[in-house]
Design a protein around this motif. Structure first.
Motif, short mmCIF file in Angstrom:
data_model
loop_
_atom_site.label_atom_id
_atom_site.label_comp_id
_atom_site.label_asym_id
_atom_site.label_seq_id
_atom_site.Cartn_x
_atom_site.Cartn_y
_atom_site.Cartn_z
N UNK A 150 39.44 -12.45 46.72
CA UNK A 150 39.50 -13.37 47.84
C UNK A 150 40.03 -14.44 47.47
N UNK A 151 41.33 -15.11 47.70
CA UNK A 151 41.72 -16.37 47.46
C UNK A 151 41.07 -17.54 47.90
N UNK A 152 40.18 -17.22 48.76
CA UNK A 152 39.28 -18.61 49.24
C UNK A 152 38.00 -18.50 48.29
N UNK A 153 37.71 -17.48 47.43
CA UNK A 153 36.37 -17.78 46.81
C UNK A 153 36.59 -17.67 45.41
N UNK A 154 37.80 -17.19 44.84
CA UNK A 154 37.93 -16.55 43.58
C UNK A 154 37.89 -18.10 42.84
N UNK A 155 38.28 -19.11 42.91
CA UNK A 155 38.14 -20.22 42.14
C UNK A 155 36.68 -20.83 42.10
N UNK A 156 36.12 -20.59 43.07
CA UNK A 156 34.56 -21.18 42.91
C UNK A 156 33.76 -19.96 42.18
N UNK A 157 34.34 -18.87 42.18
CA UNK A 157 33.34 -17.66 41.57
C UNK A 157 33.85 -17.60 40.15
N UNK A 158 34.94 -18.25 39.61
CA UNK A 158 35.18 -18.17 37.95
C UNK A 158 34.45 -19.70 37.66
N UNK A 159 34.13 -20.56 38.58
CA UNK A 159 33.69 -21.85 38.15
C UNK A 159 32.11 -21.60 37.92
N UNK A 160 31.43 -21.07 38.80
CA UNK A 160 30.02 -21.00 38.81
C UNK A 160 29.40 -20.43 37.32
N UNK A 161 29.75 -19.34 36.74
CA UNK A 161 29.46 -19.02 35.51
C UNK A 161 29.23 -20.05 34.46
N UNK A 162 30.38 -20.82 34.39
CA UNK A 162 30.41 -21.91 33.29
C UNK A 162 29.29 -23.10 33.53
N UNK A 163 29.33 -23.17 34.90
CA UNK A 163 28.38 -24.21 35.17
C UNK A 163 26.85 -23.85 35.07
N UNK A 164 26.60 -22.64 35.18
CA UNK A 164 25.22 -22.12 35.09
C UNK A 164 24.96 -21.73 33.68
N UNK A 165 25.83 -21.46 32.87
CA UNK A 165 25.66 -21.14 31.32
C UNK A 165 25.02 -22.48 30.56
N UNK A 166 25.77 -23.67 30.77
CA UNK A 166 25.46 -24.68 29.93
C UNK A 166 24.30 -25.76 30.64
N UNK A 167 23.83 -25.39 31.71
CA UNK A 167 22.96 -26.20 32.42
C UNK A 167 21.73 -26.54 31.78
#
Length: 300
Positions: A150-167
């Protein structure tokens, strides 16, 4: 300690690290800068084209898409890593039991391989079979979402894992900074009637502002170079909706064999990172100057 005052001995100890830095860091950067002025397909002679690659870059619509996407990716990743890390670090300071266990559990994602993290989130985003996130949405009567297409959600979807990973890593850094603060200052503030919220906002956070600026530098430079998880999840797709500067550079250099243009994009990423670090160093320098002037004025 006497041997460290000997300049020859100092140079001998410094030389291995310096050689490694030149070969592993400086030489690749120098080679990228040189290639950015050339046209080369990986085989054969290199053709000098001057600034043509840079002119092409600033006329390339995908470059601007990747640049804007990188900024959005940066905001999401940095916000998650610093905010989650800081909130959990503050909460840990109020815990008296199992602190080491909690720190370890939240730090674990940092040491998990990138492929494993990618596969974990791919499964969570899945629509067939239904992944965890869509299962939760279905419980509330919301239809499953194709997060990665989904073009409306894909950018956020690929960003969340990196944000979660190093928190968790930043949580450990903030926690170490918070517990090292002078307890007498905290006790004096409590005697004056300060609440826990006032203690955090007006005393604790200002006292660790240098640590916050340092972690912000680490987050920003890391996000500007973000590549592995977005590339493995979507490869910049669908279309170029989730394309980042690093993924676009990789495609041009290693998939399209446009090493000159790919090097131009890599030089832009290097300049971006240097400017961010320089800006934050300037902020830190201004902060130190302000504190010194304040102390000097208080002493008078």
């Amino acid at each position: 300690m006497g041997i460290l005052r000997d300049r020859k001995a100092f140079c001998v100890f410094l030389l291995p690290g310096l050689l490694f830095y030149i070969l592993a860091v400086f030489y690749p950067i120098e080679e990228s800068i040189r290639l950015s002025f050339m046209e080369w397909g990986g085989i054969g002679a290199r053709k000098f084209v001057g600034l043509d690659n840079y002119i092409h870059m600033f006329r390339d619509p995908v470059f601007y898409t990747a640049f804007v996407n990188n900024l959005i990716y940066l905001v999401i990743v940095v916000s998650m890593q610093l905010m989650i890390g800081l909130i959990f670090a503050v909460l840990l300071t109020y815990m008296t039991k199992h602190v080491a266990l909690i720190k370890t559990l939240y730090y674990v994602p940092c040491i998990i391989t990138t492929v494993a993290v990618t596969q974990l989130f791919r499964s969570m985003y899945a629509t067939e079979p239904v992944g965890l996130i869509n299962q939760i949405l279905n419980v509330f009567g919301i239809r499953s979402i194709s997060w990665l297409t989904n073009i409306k959600t894909v950018l956020a979807a690929v960003s969340l894992p990196e944000g979660w990973r190093f928190a968790g890593m930043y949580m450990v850094i903030f926690y170490a900074a918070l517990i090292s603060l002078d307890k007498e200052v905290m006790e004096a503030a409590r005697v004056d009637g300060a609440t826990d919220w006032q203690l955090l906002i007006r005393i604790k956070l200002p006292m660790i502002r240098q640590i916050i600026l340092l972690t912000l530098t680490m987050c920003l430079t890391g996000a500007l170079r973000g590549f592995d998880i977005p590339f493995l999840l979507t490869n910049g797709g669908p279309g170029n909706v989730s394309e980042l500067m690093s993924t676009y550079m990789y495609k041009k250099a290693f998939s399209s064999n446009q090493y000159g243009y790919g090097s131009t994009l890599s030089v832009f990423i290097i300049i971006e990172s240097i400017l961010v670090v320089a800006l934050l160093r300037a902020v830190m320098s201004e902060e130190r100057t302000f504190i010194k002037k304040k102390k000097h004025a208080g002493g008078q």
